[in-house]
Structure formats: structure tokens, C-alpha cells
Design a protein around this motif. Structure first.
Motif, PDB file in Angstrom:
ATOM      1  N   ILE A 290      62.144 -27.921  -0.505  1.00 32.01           N
ATOM      2  CA  ILE A 290      63.404 -27.192  -0.403  1.00 32.01           C
ATOM      3  C   ILE A 290      64.204 -27.723   0.784  1.00 32.01           C
ATOM      4  CG2 ILE A 290      63.112 -25.000  -1.605  1.00 32.01           C
ATOM      5  CD1 ILE A 290      61.761 -23.818   0.741  1.00 32.01           C
TER       6      ILE A 290
ATOM      7  N   SER B  36      63.752 -24.628   5.687  1.00 29.63           N
ATOM      8  CA  SER B  36      62.470 -23.918   5.739  1.00 29.63           C
ATOM      9  C   SER B  36      62.698 -22.427   5.485  1.00 29.63           C
ATOM     10  CB  SER B  36      61.832 -24.112   7.105  1.00 29.63           C
ATOM     11  OG  SER B  36      62.721 -23.687   8.103  1.00 29.63           O
TER      12      SER B  36
ATOM     13  N   LEU C 106      58.139 -23.566   6.738  1.00 33.91           N
ATOM     14  CA  LEU C 106      57.681 -24.520   5.728  1.00 33.91           C
ATOM     15  C   LEU C 106      58.844 -24.843   4.800  1.00 33.91           C
ATOM     16  CD1 LEU C 106      54.708 -25.321   5.741  1.00 33.91           C
ATOM     17  CD2 LEU C 106      54.380 -23.840   3.768  1.00 33.91           C
ATOM     18  N   SER C 107      59.064 -26.152   4.555  1.00 35.25           N
ATOM     19  CA  SER C 107      60.193 -26.524   3.699  1.00 35.25           C
ATOM     20  C   SER C 107      59.733 -26.898   2.302  1.00 35.25           C
ATOM     21  CB  SER C 107      60.932 -27.710   4.314  1.00 35.25           C
ATOM     22  OG  SER C 107      61.358 -27.357   5.591  1.00 35.25           O
TER      23      SER C 107
END
Lengths: 336, 394
Positions: A10, A13, A327-328
Motif C-alpha cells: 500500500i 503505512s 506497515l505498508s
């Protein structure tokens, strides 16, 4: 039981917000939509089932009139009604409703934000589609806004304001939209752990109030007349919605629970917390004896990550997706 | 989100700053009898060090400043907060070059990010704050006037935060985590202690004591309709947890129990950061912060100006080398400034107005009038424009 599949990258994040993952399965087009909130942006990803096509879109939080203001988004969730699917985004300024692909905003509701900030924060949080034509959204004051949604178009209206909770709404959930008849079809939760059980209608009816223990209930689900609630202490409790009888208590996680989800056709329950763990459970209801069974099936550890969203990607629980703070990517797991 | 976050952010970052400066000042310390020998980095005597610490702490806990800090308000942007700390760091005779100031700020923010993430319960952020306050109190224990300011701040913290619910603390924590989003600067001392991975992410253990109020995961209890327990089962929790420790004290004095927020630096454990390997994540971070904000360039925040306007005794010759270097040598410091990746620059705007103390006080007063009047109708952007015009006219 499950194995990890290829993650979806994505653009930003995920922020540390409760229930920070929206999933909508579009079977006729063999697509699944995902939404992940990052500060004042909603990241939308459309993923084809064959894993070959991904498209991304970003929705900014801003009111239609004041182009330069930005505010933080608290939650983005899909509302699947019998006639249409909508994407609802709640922020510090108000509530936006979009067509499910995020292409057009169909409705905007502004919250009463004071000129100078007050001690009590102002925001909307907690989203659920209810029955055939309602979308309910919670507010930091404890109020619940009930919107009446027509089957087409943007003539969405505020039908009722439910004032029962005294603390900020954290999450809400419903069951029995459209087809079956249920006694209770909405449960709402707040920062003190209080749960309210409702029946929808022109005037929503409060069926029951289950008191909390001064510990926030951050995620809640409703399934077969049972409330499944996740708390800041890491506990999950199952209550019979209409009577408030406690069926089960699970010391499920070592940290604050951020997300719960249920796969309605199989009775699988997914729980995720700041402790880096996602757990899969199985719920069995036996209406004849009015009893419930909870069995633990599986653990997944997302190393060094505080999880903020976890949802099944289908009604059977064949696959689930997870997001974490900073978190991406959206991590996916599929049954082996 | 939460309008009660700024005091905690400021006090904890300030506390970390003091730990780092104290360590650097001691490291650059040369005993009094040797001070007569001139070196390229000016020698710090014990007195100077204490004076720097006192000056900074006095400024941090200035009554008017704290009043403003504790008002309900949204968190400042990273740029604006960095400006406040720039002023704070220069509230004494100490001088820091751009590179050292950047490094100082990186260390401060990564340390507090670590503490916020590792707090077992959101409420424990208050215990972390008390650990910082306890250390600050120790720095000024010989100076009664500053000590009373610090005590007053304890009372304000207790008054504001102890009545809050767990959910409200979680909201504060979530607000702080948005502020720290995507920051993955590697800190040498964290890497050595294995609390940070080489990719800049912190280690979150699935072992250790559970938070106060939480049970060790593993038990499923089923109840009958009359409330009796019918069955109990255990499941494998996938970790290695033990029962919660006793709760830390939320009073002015007491054992905080947690070690988060205590001083992890000492003369033998120097502070260092690594810039490499963080650009990927930092790029994402700057994309979001590039979102249009009418006050972005000229972010005038009352705190920064109040701080700039505070009187601090400066020695006659301010050009003397009372400089603190956060790097091992001057050459390293210069090199760090040149090679710092663009996306990690804080873009601090230096507002010259602080040189004119009288004008500054006037501005602060005017700014105060703006925020107090309730019937102020123009939008945020026009308020900024008026103040800007005033600044330009100086």
C-alpha cells in the motif's frame, strides 16, 4: 491451518487505529476492495482474485467546502446493504459516504466542532450497516447517528440520534441485514466497555445494556444473537445479546485488542492485538441448550508489529488479511 | 485527535533531550585545571554544564509557557515542534550546529517513539513521563527556585492525567503514534541493545510480563446461564508470558516500576545515529507531510515564540566557542550536515523576530488576544496572514 500468501503493498503505512482494515468482496467482478487508513488519507486497493491486477486510489479527509482543512480519519469501513454498497469514512470533522469504489462522494455530514479545542476530543468512530436501509455511525460524545439510505442516489438523511452511551463510541456491528428476521440486529460499544443492543426500525429500540468494567471495548461483533467483544485488557467475552448472560470469557491476548471479525457461514472468529498475534477460533452455538463453545484453532505472529486491523476476506473464513502500525502492506493468509 | 497530547510529547522529548545533552556535556568535559589549555572544541567546566542544564530546565518549565502548553489543543506538526526544541536547546549559552541539532532531535524522537510503542498499557505513558520528570528533578535538586517549578508541573500532570480512562489514554497514544509514523532512524544504542532491528523497526517481544490488569493469555472459560463456570480449557498462546508486575506509582514520589523513560545514556555509551537505509520509509513519510497546509511555511506557534521571548542571561561574548557537538569531531559534524538525505531534513524556519525581545513580547500578547476572543470569525488562514504581516513589518 493457514499459510502466508503474497502481501499487497500500500502507498502509506497503516495508522494505529481500531479496526483499521475494510474488506469488500465483489463476487460478480472477481474483485476484493481493501481500505487502510493512514492519518488523513484512506488507501483503497482493488485486488483481482487471480492476483494479477491491483489498482490504488487515495481518499483525503476534507469537507467539500473548506478545501484547505485537513483532519485525521478515525475509521473507514464498507457498508453492505441489500440494494447497494457504500464506503463510509469517519474523521474529526465529520462523516463522508462514497460509492464503494471510492469514485464519488454521495453524502457529507459535519460534526459540531467547537472553535477552540476542548478537553474532550471530537470525532466520529464506529460504523455499521443495519438491516435494509440504515447506516449507523458513532460519535465521541457517545451519540449514535442513524442515517436512512435510499436504494439509489444521494438523498441520505439523518433519521435519528440515539443517546444512550456516555463515553466515546469505539465500534459497532450488526447481523441479519435484509433477509432473516432477528430480535436484535445492532450492538454498539464504548470506551468504558458498555455494550448496547438494539433493534432497528423507524425508531430504534434499545433491547439491552450490558455494563462494562471501566475497560474500553475496542472491537465488537454480533453473530447468531451473540455479542463477541474484545477489550483493552486483551480479553474476549461472549454475551447473549438480548439477556446479557455471559457465555464465555477468553484471556485471548497479552495486549490491547484492536480488531475482531467473524466469518458468518463457518463460525470462525479472528482476533488481533498490539501483541503482534492474530488468533483464529471456532464458535459453536447450540440454541437448544443455549450454550456456546469456543475452540482455539490457530496463531499467526506478525513479528515486531502492533496489529491494527484483521478481517476475513470471505464469509467462510477461507482467507484473512492483516494490517499493522507502520506497515505498508496488507498481509494475507489462506487456508492450507 | 486527543487534545491532551502536547504536554506529554513536550515533557518526554524534553527529558530525552536533557539526557543526551547531559551525556555530551560530560563527554566534552575537561577537568578545571586542564581547562587552561586551549583546544578546538571549547572546554566545558562542571559549572558550565550545570548552568546549561539549569537554563534549559528553567525555560522548559516557565510558568507562562506551561500554561499555554497544557491548554487543550491539537498536536503541532513535526516542523513546528522542532522549532520549539530548537529554541529550547538555545535557551542557554550552549550552541549547536544544524547537524548536531538534527541528530539531537532524531535521537529524542526515536527514544520517545520506542517508549510509547513498548508501553504495556497506554496509561503507562504517564509513568514514562514521571520517569523523565524524576530525572529532571534530580538535575536541578540544588536549585530551589527551579525545583518548585518542576514540582508545580508534577501537580499539573497529576491533575490532568490521573482521572483519564484507559480509552482516553489509548487515544493519546494513537495520536502520538501518528506523530511518529514512518520514523525508522537507526540509533546505535538501540541496535547494540537489540531493541531495534537493522531496518530501523523496534523489537516487540512476545514474552515478558503482561500489562497490569491483563491476564496471561491461555484460558477459555465457559459459563452456564446462571453464571457458574462449566468448563476451563487452555490453549497455546504462542509466546512466553508471565504475570503482571506491580503497578507503578502515579504520585509525585514513588517507584515507577517501568524502566522506560529512565536515562539510558552514560559517558561510556555514546549517542550515535545512522542515516543510511532509512530513505525508503522516510520518503513515504514526507509524501504525507507535503499535503497543503496554509501555515506550513510560516507556522507560527505560540509556544515557539513564548520560548524565544524568555529572558536568558547571555555572556558578553556570544561568539565564544561554547559549542556542543553531537558527533565525535567537527569534521564528522560537517560531513553529517552535507550528507543528510533531503527527505530527512526538518526544514526549520528561523524567525528572526526573536532577536527583538520587545517586539516578541508584543507579538505573544497579540497572539494571546487572538486565541482568547471567542467571537473571532475569520478562518485559520487569515489569522496566520495577519500575524505574518506583523512579522514582516519588524
Amino acid at each position: 491451518m493457514y499459510h502466508k500468501e503474497k502481501s499487497i503493498q500500500i502507498k502509506n503505512s497503516a495508522s494505529a487505529l481500531y479496526n483499521n482494515l475494510g474488506v469488500l468482496r465483489i463476487a460478480p467482478r472477481r474483485l476484493t476492495y481493501f481500505t487502510v487508513v493512514h492519518a488523513n488519507v484512506v488507501n483503497m486497493i482493488s485486488a483481482s482474485w487471480d492476483g494479477l491486477n491491483y489498482s490504488h486510489r487515495q481518499l483525503q479527509s476534507k469537507e467539500p467546502n473548506v478545501a484547505t482543512s485537513t483532519s485525521l480519519i478515525m475509521q473507514a469501513a464498507f457498508c453492505a446493504l441489500p440494494s447497494r454498497d457504500l464506503l463510509v469514512v469517519t474523521s474529526q470533522k465529520g462523516i463522508q459516504m462514497y460509492e464503494s469504489d471510492g469514485s464519488i462522494m454521495v453524502y457529507w455530514h459535519a460534526l459540531d466542532t467547537p472553535e477552540t479545542p476542548t478537553e474532550q476530543a471530537v470525532f466520529a468512530r464506529g460504523i455499521s450497516a443495519v438491516w435494509e436501509n440504515y447506516i449507523c455511525v458513532g460519535v465521541s460524545s457517545g451519540a449514535i447517528l442513524v442515517f436512512d439510505v435510499p436504494s439509489k442516489g444521494s438523498n441520505i438523511t439523518l433519521s435519528e440520534v440515539l443517546e444512550e452511551h456516555k463515553e466515546s463510541i469505539t465500534d459497532m456491528a450488526s447481523e441479519c441485514s435484509g433477509s432473516q428476521e432477528c430480535i436484535a440486529n445492532l450492538v454498539t460499544a464504548d470506551d468504558e466497555g458498555n455494550l448496547c443492543v438494539w433493534k432497528s426500525g423507524e425508531e430504534f429500540q434499545l433491547l439491552n445494556k450490558i455494563p462494562g468494567f471501566d475497560m474500553s471495548c475496542s472491537s465488537v461483533k454480533l453473530w447468531k444473537g451473540t455479542v463477541v467483544a474484545g477489550y483493552g485488557t486483551g480479553q474476549i467475552r461472549l454475551y447473549e445479546a438480548v439477556t446479557g448472560i455471559l457465555h464465555a470469557e477468553v484471556n485471548a491476548h497479552a495486549r490491547w485488542i484492536y480488531s475482531l471479525d467473524i466469518a458468518p457461514f463457518s463460525g470462525l472468529l479472528l482476533s488481533a492485538a498490539e501483541d503482534s498475534l492474530v488468533r483464529v477460533w471456532h464458535l459453536t452455538m447450540t440454541p437448544e441448550t443455549n450454550s456456546v463453545e469456543v475452540a482455539h484453532l490457530h496463531n499467526e505472529c506478525v513479528t515486531d508489529t502492533q496489529i491494527c486491523g484483521a478481517k476475513f476476506c470471505d464469509g467462510d473464513g477461507y482467507a484473512f488479511a492483516v494490517t499493522g502500525y507502520d506497515l505498508s502492506e496488507i498481509i494475507r493468509y489462506v487456508q492450507s | 485527535m486527543s487534545s491532551r497530547t502536547l504536554p506529554l510529547l513536550f515533557i518526554n522529548l524534553g527529558g530525552e533531550m536533557l539526557y543526551i545533552l547531559d551525556q555530551r556535556l560530560r563527554a566534552q568535559n575537561i577537568p578545571a585545571d586542564k581547562a587552561k589549555k586551549v583546544s578546538t572544541i571549547a572546554a566545558w567546566i562542571e559549572e558550565d554544564r550545570k548552568r546549561v542544564m539549569n537554563d534549559i530546565i528553567t525555560t522548559m518549565f516557565n510558568k507562562k509557557f506551561l500554561e499555554e502548553l497544557f491548554k487543550p489543543q491539537e498536536l503541532y506538526s513535526k516542523k513546528a515542534l522542532r522549532t520549539v526544541f530548537d529554541r529550547l536547546a538555545h535557551a542557554s549559552i550552549m550552541r549547536l550546529n544544524q547537524a548536531s541539532m538534527d541528530k539531537l532531535y532524531d535521537l529524542m524522537t526515536m527514544a520517545f517513539k520506542y517508549q510509547v510503542l513498548l508501553c504495556p498499557r497506554p496509561k503507562d505513558i504517564l509513568l514514562v513521563s514521571f520517569n523523565h520528570m524524576d530525572a529532571i528533578k534530580d538535575f536541578v535538586k540544588d536549585t530551589p527556585s527551579i525545583l518548585s517549578q518542576v514540582d508545580e508541573t508534577y501537580r499539573q500532570l497529576i491533575e490532568m492525567y490521573t482521572p483519564l480512562s484507559s480509552g482516553e489514554f489509548q487515544l493519546i497514544r494513537q495520536t502520538l503514534l501518528i506523530f511518529f509514523q514512518d520514523m525508522h532512524i537507526r540509533v546505535s544504542i538501540f541496535l547494540k541493545d537489540k531493541v531495534q532491528n537493522s531496518n530501523g523497526r523496534f523489537v516487540l517481544p512476545t514474552s515478558g510480563s503482561v500489562p497490569h490488569g491483563t491476564q496471561v493469555p491461555g484460558l477459555i472459560r465457559i459459563f452456564s446461564c446462571t453464571g457458574e463456570e462449566l468448563t476451563r480449557q487452555q490453549f497455546n498462546n504462542g509466546g512466553n508470558y508471565n504475570a503482571a508486575l506491580r503497578e507503578g506509582s502515579f504520585e509525585i514520589f514513588g517507584d515507577r516500576v517501568t524502566k522506560l523513560g529512565t536515562n539510558m545514556y552514560s559517558v561510556s555509551r555514546p549517542v550515535e545515529t545512522h542515516m543510511s537505509g532509512t530513505s525508503k520509509n522516510s520518503a513515504q513519510h514526507t509524501k504525507v507531510s507535503a499535503a497543503p497546509n496554509p501555515l506550513a511555511k510560516e507556522e507560527l506557534n505560540l509556544l515557539a515564540r513564548l520560548m524565544g521571548g524568555l529572558e536568558v542571561e547571555k555572556p558578553g561574548n556570544t561568539d565564544s566557542g561554547f559549542r556542543v557537538n553531537l558527533f565525535a569531531t567537527d569534521e564528522e559534524e560537517e560531513e553529517a550536515l552535507i550528507s543528510r538525505p533531503d527527505e530527512l531534513s526538518y526544514g526549520v524556519i528561523n524567525i528572526q523576530a526573536t532577536k527583538d525581545q520587545q517586539a516578541n513580547a508584543e507579538l505573544a500578547k497579540i497572539m494571546g488576544e487572538f486565541t482568547e476572543s471567542g467571537d473571532q470569525s475569520p478562518g485559520a488562514s487569515s489569522k496566520g496572514d495577519d500575524l505574518l504581516a506583523m512579522m514582516d513589518g519588524l
